[in-house]
Structure formats: structure tokens, C-alpha cells
Design a protein around this motif. Structure first.
Motif, PDB file in Angstrom:
ATOM      1  N   UNK A 159      40.284  42.019  34.413  1.00 23.68           N
ATOM      2  CA  UNK A 159      39.867  43.404  34.195  1.00 23.68           C
ATOM      3  C   UNK A 159      41.046  44.327  34.484  1.00 23.68           C
ATOM      4  N   UNK A 160      40.834  45.612  34.357  1.00 18.95           N
ATOM      5  CA  UNK A 160      41.899  46.585  34.649  1.00 18.95           C
ATOM      6  C   UNK A 160      42.311  46.538  36.115  1.00 18.95           C
ATOM      7  N   UNK A 161      41.418  46.052  36.972  1.00 24.03           N
ATOM      8  CA  UNK A 161      41.684  46.034  38.409  1.00 24.03           C
ATOM      9  C   UNK A 161      42.381  44.756  38.868  1.00 24.03           C
ATOM     10  N   UNK A 162      42.411  43.731  38.035  1.00 20.38           N
ATOM     11  CA  UNK A 162      42.963  42.439  38.447  1.00 20.38           C
ATOM     12  C   UNK A 162      44.485  42.509  38.511  1.00 20.38           C
ATOM     13  N   UNK A 163      45.059  42.124  39.646  1.00 23.40           N
ATOM     14  CA  UNK A 163      46.515  42.182  39.794  1.00 23.40           C
ATOM     15  C   UNK A 163      47.177  40.988  39.100  1.00 23.40           C
ATOM     16  N   UNK A 164      48.329  41.234  38.499  1.00 26.98           N
ATOM     17  CA  UNK A 164      49.035  40.187  37.763  1.00 26.98           C
ATOM     18  C   UNK A 164      49.454  39.043  38.671  1.00 26.98           C
ATOM     19  N   UNK A 165      49.846  39.358  39.907  1.00 28.75           N
ATOM     20  CA  UNK A 165      50.284  38.305  40.823  1.00 28.75           C
ATOM     21  C   UNK A 165      49.138  37.367  41.182  1.00 28.75           C
ATOM     22  N   UNK A 166      47.946  37.929  41.371  1.00 26.20           N
ATOM     23  CA  UNK A 166      46.779  37.097  41.692  1.00 26.20           C
ATOM     24  C   UNK A 166      46.424  36.190  40.527  1.00 26.20           C
ATOM     25  N   UNK A 167      46.504  36.726  39.317  1.00 26.18           N
ATOM     26  CA  UNK A 167      46.240  35.920  38.121  1.00 26.18           C
ATOM     27  C   UNK A 167      47.230  34.764  38.049  1.00 26.18           C
ATOM     28  N   UNK A 168      48.493  35.069  38.294  1.00 22.93           N
ATOM     29  CA  UNK A 168      49.557  34.066  38.208  1.00 22.93           C
ATOM     30  C   UNK A 168      49.328  32.935  39.218  1.00 22.93           C
ATOM     31  N   UNK A 169      48.970  33.296  40.442  1.00 24.40           N
ATOM     32  CA  UNK A 169      48.750  32.287  41.484  1.00 24.40           C
ATOM     33  C   UNK A 169      47.560  31.390  41.134  1.00 24.40           C
TER      34      UNK A 169
END
Length: 284
Positions: free
Chosen positions: A140-150
């Protein structure tokens, strides 16, 4: 990496086995002390506790509870975590879960590893359950890219094929290929056992083989999970059920009216269109 897992059943336990095998330190939480002890004995976790505050030092938490308990569990969890800790879930419905959980924790990422068996509990946990299975990460718009990557890297380390999409698209897709089949399969079983002639029913049970087994498998699964699919993905599932009912009514009409050419057209079409849905075999 220190990884927390809440819920040490089939999915949580299998995650623990594989992530621990990848070299991560696994902290498990279960409501029952005997489950914690068994998870330690089986090598699913390095540490296990019935207390959620035991996850205070972890880097990421997988919430592997039933869908209805995800949000309440996170509410209890968040006071004990570091601000940078990632929380993710494994629920088969995403829109309602993500909407609730993003409010509770800014570093939340919705996830759905699409693998499983009909077995339940800590004894059902197995290695390589997720190999070649889809792992959907909802963004979503709130999801951080770093968290997605991990999370993406962890899923890939399990051997998963990672897909990213919005929670809404996920729910519409799984309504077709996961939730609708459960309801169809359950309806098939219910219709068969509704046969009033005892000798016919008994013979049908004796003759049933791979076709019936494959078609009825998901309808014979966890009832609690089936209800939660319907409850939390109601809109998308109803749309899929309406469309399926229309197709079934059409086939019934062709048979009733003896329109064999029309029936054959449908069967030729479905024969050709099936293959894209089964390119990768996995359980869900």
C-alpha cells in the motif's frame, strides 16, 4: 536475523524449520506450553514461550494465527517491540487485515505464503513446505520499501516465488482460485451425502477415486479456515460464487435442453483455458 513467530502450527512451524535452517534465530510464541516444548524438541525454534513479550528483541515477526486473531494479537504485541521491527502476517485474506494492522503498526507488511496441507498443529510442520510456492506481498502507500525488500528476501530464501500487488487485487484473485474452490468442493460433498438411496451412496463411496478425491480435497479441510475465508473476503467471494452459479446454470440448461453442441463448446473452451492456472503446482 532474529525472527519471531506467533503460532507454531503448520505454517508457523514450517516457517520456523526453514528459516532456522537458513541460519536465523527463531523465537516462537504459542498459547500452550506443550506446543512450545514440542517446537523446541522438533528444532522448529531456538526459543519458545507463551509470553508475547519474549519477542522484544526480534527484527521481524510472523503472525501465524487464524485471520480473526491477527489484529488482536498485534495489539498485544506492539508495546513490546522495537520501533524498527517489521510485523507481517500469513493470512489468506489481505484487505481487511492490512487496513486494521497498518493503523496498529506503521511497519506492517501483509503477506500470504500459498502453501499448506490438510494437517494442523505443530506436528504438521514440515521442511520445504514453501518451496516453489507463491508468496504474495501486499503493498500500500504506507508500506516501506525496506520492509518489502526484507520480507521478499526471506520469502525467496524459502524457495518461494514472490508476487507483489495491492491487498484488493490479492483478495479478488484468491477468491477465484482458493476460496471459491473450497465452497464448491464443500457443496459437492454435501450434495453427494444428500443421496437418499443408501445403496447408491455406499456404492458411490466405494467407487470414488482420484477425480472425486482431487475435486473434494479442499472441501474436507479446516472448517474454521473456510468460515474465515467467507467472513473476511465476503464481497469478492460472493462475486465469484455468483459467476460460478451462472456458469453452472448454463451447463444445466444445455443438458436439460439436450444442446450437446453448446455443451461441447464449453468443454473445449475449458480444456484449452485450464493450463495457465496449473503451470506451477502447489498446495493452497
Amino acid at each position: 536475523m532474529k525472527i519471531g513467530i506467533i503460532g507454531l502450527g503448520l505454517i508457523g512451524g514450517s516457517l520456523g524449520l526453514d528459516l532456522r535452517n537458513c541460519g536465523h534465530i527463531i523465537y516462537g510464541v504459542s498459547r500452550q506450553e506443550k506446543t512450545c516444548q514440542r517446537a523446541l524438541e522438533r528444532g522448529i525454534v531456538d526459543y519458545a514461550s507463551i509470553n508475547i513479550d519474549s519477542l522484544a528483541t526480534v527484527d521481524i515477526v510472523f503472525v501465524c494465527t487464524p485471520i480473526g486473531l491477527i489484529s488482536p494479537t498485534i495489539q498485544k504485541l506492539t508495546p513490546h517491540l522495537k520501533s524498527e521491527t517489521i510485523i507481517t502476517d500469513v493470512g489468506s485474506v489481505k484487505s481487511s487485515v492490512v487496513n486494521e494492522c497498518e493503523v496498529l503498526w506503521t511497519n506492517f507488511v501483509g503477506g500470504h505464503p500459498m502453501a499448506g496441507t490438510a494437517e494442523q498443529g505443530v506436528e504438521a510442520a514440515q521442511k520445504n513446505l514453501f518451496k516453489n510456492a507463491p508468496y504474495v506481498i501486499t503493498v500500500t502507500e504506507k508500506t516501506t520499501k525496506n520492509s518489502i525488500k526484507i520480507l521478499e528476501e526471506l520469502a525467496q530464501s524459502l524457495g518461494c516465488v514472490v508476487h507483489t500487488c495491492s491487498p484488493e487485487i490479492h483478495d479478488q484473485a484468491v477468491a477465484w482460485i482458493s476460496h471459491l474452490p473450497v465452497m464448491i468442493s464443500a457443496s459437492l460433498i454435501a450434495a453427494c451425502v444428500g443421496e437418499k438411496e443408501k445403496t447408491v451412496l455406499e456404492l458411490a463411496q466405494q467407487l470414488a477415486s482420484s477425480g472425486f478425491r482431487d475435486t473434494s480435497r479442499v472441501g474436507g479441510g479446516n472448517p474454521e479456515l473456510g468460515v474465515m475465508m467467507a467472513q473476511y473476503n465476503k464481497t469478492a467471494l460472493l462475486q465469484a460464487l455468483d459467476s460460478y452459479r451462472h456458469q453452472l446454470d448454463q451447463i444445466r440448461e444445455y443438458i436439460y435442453e439436450e444442446r450437446w453442441d453448446s455443451l461441447e463448446e464449453i468443454l473445449i473452451k475449458t480444456q484449452k483455458k485450464r493450463s495457465p492456472f496449473i503451470k506451477t503446482q502447489h498446495n493452497s
